[in-house]
Write a protein that holds these residues in place. Structure first.
Motif, mmCIF file in Angstrom:
data_model
loop_
_atom_site.group_PDB
_atom_site.id
_atom_site.type_symbol
_atom_site.label_atom_id
_atom_site.label_comp_id
_atom_site.label_asym_id
_atom_site.label_seq_id
_atom_site.Cartn_x
_atom_site.Cartn_y
_atom_site.Cartn_z
ATOM 1 N N GLU A 111 39.165 37.282 40.357
ATOM 2 C CA GLU A 111 39.437 36.167 39.598
ATOM 3 C C GLU A 111 38.945 36.574 38.275
ATOM 4 O OE1 GLU A 111 40.438 31.499 39.513
ATOM 5 O OE2 GLU A 111 38.488 32.379 41.194
ATOM 6 N N GLY A 112 39.802 35.826 36.933
ATOM 7 C CA GLY A 112 38.686 36.199 35.702
ATOM 8 C C GLY A 112 39.004 34.381 35.146
ATOM 9 N N VAL A 113 38.135 33.648 34.780
ATOM 10 C CA VAL A 113 37.834 32.371 34.360
ATOM 11 C C VAL A 113 37.691 32.248 32.735
ATOM 12 C CG1 VAL A 113 37.254 30.037 34.823
ATOM 13 C CG2 VAL A 113 37.316 31.549 36.733
ATOM 14 N N PHE A 114 38.213 32.238 32.058
ATOM 15 C CA PHE A 114 37.628 32.082 30.168
ATOM 16 C C PHE A 114 37.104 30.864 30.108
ATOM 17 C CE2 PHE A 114 37.622 31.348 26.087
ATOM 18 C CZ PHE A 114 37.516 32.889 25.825
ATOM 19 N N PRO A 115 35.202 30.651 29.446
ATOM 20 C CA PRO A 115 34.954 29.462 29.641
ATOM 21 C C PRO A 115 35.607 29.204 28.205
ATOM 22 C CG PRO A 115 34.051 31.643 28.406
ATOM 23 C CD PRO A 115 34.479 31.583 28.816
ATOM 24 N N GLY A 116 35.126 27.487 28.290
ATOM 25 C CA GLY A 116 35.917 26.118 27.335
ATOM 26 C C GLY A 116 34.759 26.798 26.332
ATOM 27 N N SER A 117 33.764 27.310 26.231
ATOM 28 C CA SER A 117 32.780 27.974 24.702
ATOM 29 C C SER A 117 32.138 28.840 25.670
ATOM 30 C CB SER A 117 32.393 26.626 24.658
ATOM 31 O OG SER A 117 31.066 26.120 25.075
ATOM 32 N N GLY A 118 31.788 29.241 23.983
ATOM 33 C CA GLY A 118 31.171 30.396 24.102
ATOM 34 C C GLY A 118 31.471 32.111 24.654
ATOM 35 N N GLY A 119 33.156 32.005 24.791
ATOM 36 C CA GLY A 119 33.529 32.925 24.813
ATOM 37 C C GLY A 119 34.088 33.503 23.926
ATOM 38 N N THR A 120 34.448 34.579 23.434
ATOM 39 C CA THR A 120 35.157 34.885 22.495
ATOM 40 C C THR A 120 36.165 36.172 22.429
ATOM 41 O OG1 THR A 120 33.717 37.411 22.753
ATOM 42 C CG2 THR A 120 33.122 35.943 21.714
ATOM 43 N N ARG A 121 37.498 36.156 21.339
ATOM 44 C CA ARG A 121 38.765 37.097 20.785
ATOM 45 C C ARG A 121 38.476 37.972 20.060
ATOM 46 N NH1 ARG A 121 43.476 32.368 21.816
ATOM 47 N NH2 ARG A 121 44.485 34.802 21.415
ATOM 48 N N ILE A 122 38.505 39.581 20.509
ATOM 49 C CA ILE A 122 38.260 40.067 19.414
ATOM 50 C C ILE A 122 39.680 41.043 19.581
ATOM 51 C CG2 ILE A 122 37.543 42.256 18.761
ATOM 52 C CD1 ILE A 122 35.489 39.670 18.884
ATOM 53 N N SER A 123 40.095 40.569 18.704
ATOM 54 C CA SER A 123 42.072 41.557 17.669
ATOM 55 C C SER A 123 41.550 43.565 17.952
ATOM 56 C CB SER A 123 41.905 41.545 16.592
ATOM 57 O OG SER A 123 41.549 42.830 15.755
ATOM 58 N N VAL A 129 28.312 26.866 35.416
ATOM 59 C CA VAL A 129 28.711 25.591 34.820
ATOM 60 C C VAL A 129 30.273 26.516 34.705
ATOM 61 C CG1 VAL A 129 29.209 24.397 32.453
ATOM 62 C CG2 VAL A 129 27.386 25.198 33.464
ATOM 63 N N VAL A 130 30.582 27.562 34.898
ATOM 64 C CA VAL A 130 32.109 27.972 34.319
ATOM 65 C C VAL A 130 32.417 28.135 35.531
ATOM 66 C CG1 VAL A 130 33.386 29.843 33.431
ATOM 67 C CG2 VAL A 130 32.195 29.158 32.692
ATOM 68 N N GLU A 131 32.096 28.603 36.602
ATOM 69 C CA GLU A 131 32.524 28.843 37.859
ATOM 70 C C GLU A 131 32.803 27.012 38.666
ATOM 71 O OE1 GLU A 131 31.952 30.315 42.402
ATOM 72 O OE2 GLU A 131 30.444 31.196 40.786
ATOM 73 N N SER A 132 31.953 26.170 37.572
ATOM 74 C CA SER A 132 32.074 24.811 38.315
ATOM 75 C C SER A 132 32.831 23.976 37.993
ATOM 76 C CB SER A 132 30.649 23.547 38.408
ATOM 77 O OG SER A 132 30.511 23.484 37.166
ATOM 78 N N GLN A 133 33.807 24.508 36.669
ATOM 79 C CA GLN A 133 35.328 23.717 35.921
ATOM 80 C C GLN A 133 35.613 24.426 35.900
ATOM 81 O OE1 GLN A 133 33.458 23.476 32.555
ATOM 82 N NE2 GLN A 133 31.898 22.283 32.635
ATOM 83 N N ARG A 134 36.201 25.167 36.909
ATOM 84 C CA ARG A 134 37.158 26.733 36.819
ATOM 85 C C ARG A 134 38.523 26.198 37.188
ATOM 86 N NH1 ARG A 134 35.485 29.824 42.553
ATOM 87 N NH2 ARG A 134 37.487 31.061 42.716
ATOM 88 N N ALA A 135 38.601 25.042 37.416
ATOM 89 C CA ALA A 135 39.999 24.758 37.734
ATOM 90 C C ALA A 135 40.390 24.287 36.596
ATOM 91 C CB ALA A 135 39.991 23.707 39.422
ATOM 92 N N ALA A 136 40.157 23.470 35.858
ATOM 93 C CA ALA A 136 40.846 23.292 34.713
ATOM 94 C C ALA A 136 40.592 23.826 33.071
ATOM 95 C CB ALA A 136 39.186 22.030 34.188
#
Length: 272
Positions: free
Chosen positions: A208-220, A240-247
């Protein structure tokens, strides 16, 4: 014979506020190589055991703890003051990450076995970079994480491998969207879930991959091909990301694990 007279001229006594122990997320062994560790509003000192000791915190009430020994101050309430710790491995073996640290720790000797005790270091797992070495008998997943619409490489994605409701391994993607997830301890043979076979040499799992609400990056794709890293690298708090993964935006994919198997796969996430 006259008694030897000694006079105390100076005394330095301070109560520390806690300690951080960095662990390899795959092997759970201590990371002994020096790291770049910073915590705004606090001072840290690496000791001979490789622990990063919190010697001072710039908080008016926490400052009172430094000189209290027999009885710790009752304020602030345990775990009520939050700090953010940032760690970076200049050798490149581990990915940078952030850690939420709450102070003060529990100073009661009777509670020394508690994870929140002042007498136990805060354990922080560090996740391997995509180029980190792997064990001979590990099941290894090399994952490329992409956005489903733009094809952008996604950095700071938390990857979780599970089987039968149990978490087997975790990993993080770097700014290029590349991740190494190593799963040690996969049995050479295990009991089959199908009546036709008694034992099998692989197990069914999912990643399972979970994109963080903040701190993640998107590179073209264009920037990725140029090799230009972004000014701000992904630096998330995986817990923190794992605890919020459902949202959070996430995606799962089935995988089959076996001892010594190396696999490469794409994991696609739909970002808003």
């Amino acid at each position: 014979m006259s008694a030897l007279l000694m006079r105390e001229t100076d005394r330095l006594e301070r109560r520390v506020l806690g300690a951080i122990e960095f662990l390899d997320a795959t092997t759970r062994t201590r990371v002994d190589t020096p790291l770049d560790v910073r915590m705004d509003g606090a001072r840290l000192l690496r000791n001979r055991r490789g622990l990063y000791v919190i010697t001072h915190a710039e908080h008016p009430l926490l400052a009172l703890h430094a000189d209290a020994f027999e009885t710790a101050p009752v304020q602030p309430v345990l775990g009520s003051v939050a700090f953010t710790l940032l760690v970076d491995d200049r050798s490149g073996r581990y990915l940078p990450r952030s850690v939420a640290v709450t102070l003060p720790r529990d100073p009661a000797p009777a509670n020394a076995g508690s994870p929140a005790s002042l007498f136990r270091p805060i354990e922080v797992p560090l996740y391997p970079a995509a180029t980190a070495p792997v064990g001979l008998n590990w099941s290894v997943l090399r994952v490329a994480v992409r956005d489903s619409t733009s094809g952008d490489a996604l950095g700071g994605v938390l990857l979780i491998v599970t089987s039968g409701g149990n978490t087997l391994a975790r990993g993080l993607s770097d700014w290029r969207g590349a991740a190494l997830v190593a799963v040690p301890g996969v049995p050479v043979t295990t009991w089959s879930e199908t009546p036709a076979a008694v034992t099998v040499n692989e197990i069914n799992a999912q990643i399972e991959g979970v994109f963080p609400g903040s701190g993640g990056t998107r590179i073209s794709a264009a920037q990725l091909s140029s090799g230009r890293a972004p000014l701000a690298l992904p630096q998330i708090d995986p817990e923190v990301v794992e605890s919020q993964r459902a949202a959070l935006p996430r995606s799962t994919q089935a995988v089959t694990l076996a001892t010594g198997r190396r696999q490469s796969l794409f994991l696609v996430l739909a970002l808003p």
